[in-house]
Design an enzyme around this catalytic site. Structure first.
Site, PDB file in Angstrom:
ATOM      1  CG  ASP A  15     -22.232  10.314 -64.425  1.00 34.20           C
ATOM      2  OD1 ASP A  15     -21.912   9.077 -63.877  1.00 34.20           O
ATOM      3  OD2 ASP A  15     -23.543  10.786 -64.006  1.00 34.20           O
ATOM      4  CE  LYS A  18     -16.185   6.465 -64.752  1.00 34.53           C
ATOM      5  NZ  LYS A  18     -16.434   8.456 -65.321  1.00 34.53           N
ATOM      6  N   GLY A  42     -21.829   4.388 -61.149  1.00 37.15           N
ATOM      7  CA  GLY A  42     -22.179   3.943 -61.812  1.00 37.15           C
ATOM      8  C   GLY A  42     -22.206   3.716 -63.238  1.00 37.15           C
ATOM      9  CG  HIS A  43     -18.226   3.066 -63.995  1.00 37.87           C
ATOM     10  ND1 HIS A  43     -17.106   2.695 -63.767  1.00 37.87           N
ATOM     11  CD2 HIS A  43     -18.781   3.868 -63.371  1.00 37.87           C
ATOM     12  CE1 HIS A  43     -16.362   3.438 -63.462  1.00 37.87           C
ATOM     13  NE2 HIS A  43     -17.559   4.464 -62.794  1.00 37.87           N
ATOM     14  CD  GLN A 226     -16.550   8.691 -58.199  1.00 34.15           C
ATOM     15  OE1 GLN A 226     -14.997   8.829 -57.720  1.00 34.15           O
ATOM     16  NE2 GLN A 226     -17.566   7.811 -57.648  1.00 34.15           N
TER      17      GLN A 226
HETATM   18  P1  GDP Z   1     -19.849   5.842 -66.704  1.00 33.92           P
HETATM   19  O1  GDP Z   1     -20.062   6.643 -65.188  1.00 33.92           O
HETATM   20  O2  GDP Z   1     -18.407   7.002 -66.717  1.00 33.92           O
HETATM   21  O3  GDP Z   1     -19.263   4.932 -66.935  1.00 33.92           O
HETATM   22  O4  GDP Z   1     -21.043   6.296 -67.386  1.00 33.92           O
HETATM   23  P2  GDP Z   1     -22.002   6.423 -66.995  1.00 33.92           P
HETATM   24  O5  GDP Z   1     -22.587   4.554 -67.724  1.00 33.92           O
HETATM   25  O6  GDP Z   1     -23.273   6.773 -65.858  1.00 33.92           O
HETATM   26  O7  GDP Z   1     -22.616   7.284 -68.008  1.00 33.92           O
HETATM   27  C1  GDP Z   1     -22.993   6.927 -70.072  1.00 33.92           C
HETATM   28  C2  GDP Z   1     -24.519   6.495 -70.255  1.00 33.92           C
HETATM   29  O8  GDP Z   1     -24.220   7.334 -71.201  1.00 33.92           O
HETATM   30  C3  GDP Z   1     -24.626   6.095 -69.558  1.00 33.92           C
HETATM   31  O9  GDP Z   1     -26.740   5.365 -69.658  1.00 33.92           O
HETATM   32  C4  GDP Z   1     -24.990   4.731 -71.560  1.00 33.92           C
HETATM   33  O10 GDP Z   1     -25.298   3.276 -71.828  1.00 33.92           O
HETATM   34  C5  GDP Z   1     -24.584   5.886 -72.029  1.00 33.92           C
HETATM   35  N1  GDP Z   1     -23.794   5.733 -73.121  1.00 33.92           N
HETATM   36  C6  GDP Z   1     -22.128   5.501 -73.355  1.00 33.92           C
HETATM   37  N2  GDP Z   1     -21.536   5.815 -74.481  1.00 33.92           N
HETATM   38  C7  GDP Z   1     -22.695   6.667 -75.036  1.00 33.92           C
HETATM   39  C8  GDP Z   1     -22.497   6.577 -76.540  1.00 33.92           C
HETATM   40  O11 GDP Z   1     -21.924   7.576 -77.736  1.00 33.92           O
HETATM   41  N3  GDP Z   1     -23.967   7.180 -77.109  1.00 33.92           N
HETATM   42  C9  GDP Z   1     -25.287   7.095 -76.628  1.00 33.92           C
HETATM   43  N4  GDP Z   1     -26.281   7.797 -76.878  1.00 33.92           N
HETATM   44  N5  GDP Z   1     -25.326   7.244 -75.184  1.00 33.92           N
HETATM   45  C10 GDP Z   1     -24.028   6.505 -74.891  1.00 33.92           C
HETATM   46  P1  IMO Z   2     -19.169   7.872 -62.116  1.00 31.54           P
HETATM   47  O1  IMO Z   2     -17.852   6.925 -61.511  1.00 31.54           O
HETATM   48  C1  IMO Z   2     -21.122  11.819 -61.291  1.00 31.54           C
HETATM   49  C2  IMO Z   2     -20.626  13.745 -57.282  1.00 31.54           C
HETATM   50  C3  IMO Z   2     -22.084  13.112 -56.498  1.00 31.54           C
HETATM   51  C4  IMO Z   2     -21.880  14.697 -56.092  1.00 31.54           C
HETATM   52  C5  IMO Z   2     -20.377  14.614 -55.433  1.00 31.54           C
HETATM   53  C6  IMO Z   2     -19.920  13.557 -54.143  1.00 31.54           C
HETATM   54  O2  IMO Z   2     -20.693   7.343 -62.196  1.00 31.54           O
HETATM   55  O3  IMO Z   2     -18.976   8.504 -63.048  1.00 31.54           O
HETATM   56  P2  IMO Z   2     -20.232  11.482 -53.163  1.00 31.54           P
HETATM   57  O4  IMO Z   2     -21.392  10.686 -53.049  1.00 31.54           O
HETATM   58  O5  IMO Z   2     -19.710  10.987 -54.052  1.00 31.54           O
HETATM   59  O6  IMO Z   2     -19.640  12.212 -51.838  1.00 31.54           O
HETATM   60  O7  IMO Z   2     -20.853  12.946 -53.957  1.00 31.54           O
HETATM   61  O8  IMO Z   2     -19.891  14.271 -56.713  1.00 31.54           O
HETATM   62  N1  IMO Z   2     -20.642  11.781 -57.723  1.00 31.54           N
HETATM   63  C7  IMO Z   2     -21.004  11.784 -58.859  1.00 31.54           C
HETATM   64  N2  IMO Z   2     -21.114  12.530 -60.592  1.00 31.54           N
HETATM   65  N3  IMO Z   2     -20.449   9.833 -61.939  1.00 31.54           N
HETATM   66  C8  IMO Z   2     -20.377   9.605 -60.024  1.00 31.54           C
HETATM   67  O9  IMO Z   2     -19.409   8.685 -60.566  1.00 31.54           O
HETATM   68  C9  IMO Z   2     -19.841  10.359 -59.161  1.00 31.54           C
HETATM   69  N4  IMO Z   2     -19.696   9.997 -57.436  1.00 31.54           N
HETATM   70  C10 IMO Z   2     -19.999  10.502 -57.463  1.00 31.54           C
HETATM   71  O10 IMO Z   2     -23.121  13.337 -57.410  1.00 31.54           O
HETATM   72  O11 IMO Z   2     -22.211  15.837 -56.823  1.00 31.54           O
HETATM   73 MG    MG Z   3     -21.839   7.100 -63.816  1.00 27.19          MG
END
Ligand code: GDP
Ligand code: IMO
Ligand code: MG
Length: 430
Positions: A15, A18, A42-43, A226
């Site tokens: 999270d 990415k 979840g990207h 991840q």
């Molecule tokens: P990922 O899994 O690495 O793609 O990240 P996620 O999408 O799960 O979580 C990142 C969250 O932060 C999302 O809700 C994005 O919309 C938000 N986000 C990404 N970059 C920024 C930033 O620079 N500032 C803020 N406030 N939110 C951001």
């Molecule tokens: P993105 O790509 C954050 C965590 C779960 C749990 C552990 C194992 O959005 O960054 P799993 O279901 O993979 O067997 O769970 O890994 N986890 C993540 N945490 N971002 C993710 O993906 C994750 N994918 C798995 O919360 O701790």
């Molecule tokens: Mg994510």
């Protein structure tokens, strides 16, 4: 000169942002490919009024002319995939002739999901906190040579026999150990053959495809899911996911050789978060953690669970830099730290009277290691529209320069908001 091929990888526990960065960088890449994980990811991509969370489809898909691929290292839940493709079509994104799936990728079956949640229940207080999406059991089957590959969905006999084989042990386990209902292969076969009919048009040999395109002068960006410390070998085991998340694994996950890669870009938040259980040395458990969570909207994009929040940890990032061979970083969510009077950076841990500059080797030492902090002055005001580094508040500039100094890693870009264009470019990646 040939175009650069790059890997984008999370440096923390996932999270890191990415999705946003891959979407942005995709304008410079002809192909974007996922190499591991599944719909535990979840990207999030925010582009104008459009805000989408990609579980499987690579985050470059909104860039209309780009090719997006799911590599052999990805595990696919077809129901989630087709739902995601439907959502893309609803918002007017055409994927025809530019979205492909490796025929070697593995399929997540309903019994994998049931195993995942039942096992978590059995672990009780020792639960991993998985996403419950069947990721671990699907990878277990792959390694146990019981997996169902995307190509198997095309042939009734092959699919049926594989389901029967895979269920032999599992049904025993469901019935006698886990207290769950058993599965009947006859109840699964039609649904998964139907997925086969739908998936057929997307199946390719991703390795042949990508290598041929590179020969023709196109380039690729490999999108990690991840983060480094969820890697099954290098992460905070056993609180990890079931795949290798580090950059090195991207090559095996699409069928590309290591000599093809030019840059490995690591994404890190300006602080640290983690969702699920497991070691997190700089976690802020009280109001400070809650403040960052509320301001940064730190709730899981897959499960909605509150993310644990804490200070930036230099040890982690240095270690991730080494594990991935990072050539540059993107620091995201700097805007979230605005308004904090003081900001801390963890510079090492004290363990048994000595300072260590890496994660403790043994999980039994995790709770004994005490983080060491240096404190910096915060800054205030909205920084989310700033375009130039020199226009940032001086203390924000100092914070970023200090991160570079302590980690020894160069920062290419800062992200200061959710939107695609809310970035400050420091050094071009492509
Ligand atoms: P990922 O899994 O690495 O793609 O990240 P996620 O999408 O799960 O979580 C990142 C969250 O932060 C999302 O809700 C994005 O919309 C938000 N986000 C990404 N970059 C920024 C930033 O620079 N500032 C803020 N406030 N939110 C951001
Ligand atoms: P993105 O790509 C954050 C965590 C779960 C749990 C552990 C194992 O959005 O960054 P799993 O279901 O993979 O067997 O769970 O890994 N986890 C993540 N945490 N971002 C993710 O993906 C994750 N994918 C798995 O919360 O701790
Ligand atoms: Mg994510």
């Amino acid at each position: 000169m040939r175009k650069k091929n790059i890997i984008v990888v999370g440096l923390q526990w996932g999270d890191e942002g990415k999705g946003k960065i891959v979407d942005l960088l995709a304008k410079n890449a002809d192909i974007v490919a996922r190499y591991q994980g599944g719909n535990n990811a979840g990207h999030t991509v925010v582009c104008g009024d459009l805000s989408l969370v990609f579980r499987l489809v690579p985050s470059g898909i909104l860039n209309e002319d780009k090719i997006c691929i799911l590599g052999n290292g990805v595990v696919i839940d077809p129901s989630v995939l087709f739902q995601e493709l439907k959502e893309l079509s609803t918002v007017g994104i055409n994927i025809k002739n530019r979205f492909f799936i490796s025929y070697k990728s593995h399929i997540i079956m309903p019994y994998h999901k049931r195993l995942d949640t039942a096992r978590e229940r059995l672990r009780g207080a020792g639960m991993i906190g998985t996403t419950g999406r069947g990721i671990g059991p699907a990878y277990e089957d792959k390694v146990a040579r019981l997996g169902i590959r995307a190509v198997d969905l095309l042939n009734r006999d092959v699919l049926y026999n594989k389901i029967v084989l895979s269920l032999k042990e599992k049904n025993y386990l469901f019935k006698n150990v886990l207290g769950e209902d058993v599965f009947n292969p006859d109840d699964l076969i039609e649904e998964y053959l139907n997925y086969g009919k739908k998936i057929k048009e997307f199946l390719i040999d991703a390795s042949i495809y990508i290598n041929e395109k590179l020969e023709q002068g196109l380039n690729v960006m490999l999108e990690g899911a991840q983060g480094t410390f969820l890697d099954v070998d290098h992460g905070t085991y056993p609180y990890v996911t079931s795949s290798n998340t580090v950059g090195g694994s991207s090559l095996a996950g699409v069928g590309l050789g290591p000599t093809k890669i030019d840059e490995v870009i690591g994404i890190t938040k300006a602080y640290t978060t983690r969702v699920g259980e497991g070691y997190f040395p700089t976690e802020l458990k009280g109001d400070d953690g809650k403040n960052i969570r509320d301001k940064g909207e730190e709730f899981g994009s897959v499960t909605g669970r509150p993310r644990r929040c804490g200070w930036f940890d230099v040890n982690l990032i240095k270690e991730a830099g080494r594990l991935n061979g990072i050539t540059g970083m993107v620091v995201t969510k700097l805007d979230v730290l605005s308004g904090l009077p003081k900001i801390k950076i963890c510079t090492g841990y004290m363990l048994n009277g000595s300072v260590i500059n890496h994660l403790p080797f043994s999980s039994s030492d995790y709770e004994k290691a005490v983080p060491l902090y240096e404190e910096t002055e915060g800054w205030s005001g909205d920084i989310s529209q700033i375009k130039d580094f020199k226009d940032l508040p001086v203390n924000a500039q100092k914070y970023i320069l200090r991160i570079e100094e302590l980690t020894g890693l160069k920062i290419n870009m800062l992200s200061i908001g959710k939107e695609r264009m809310q970035i400050i470019n420091l050094k071009n990646i492509f």
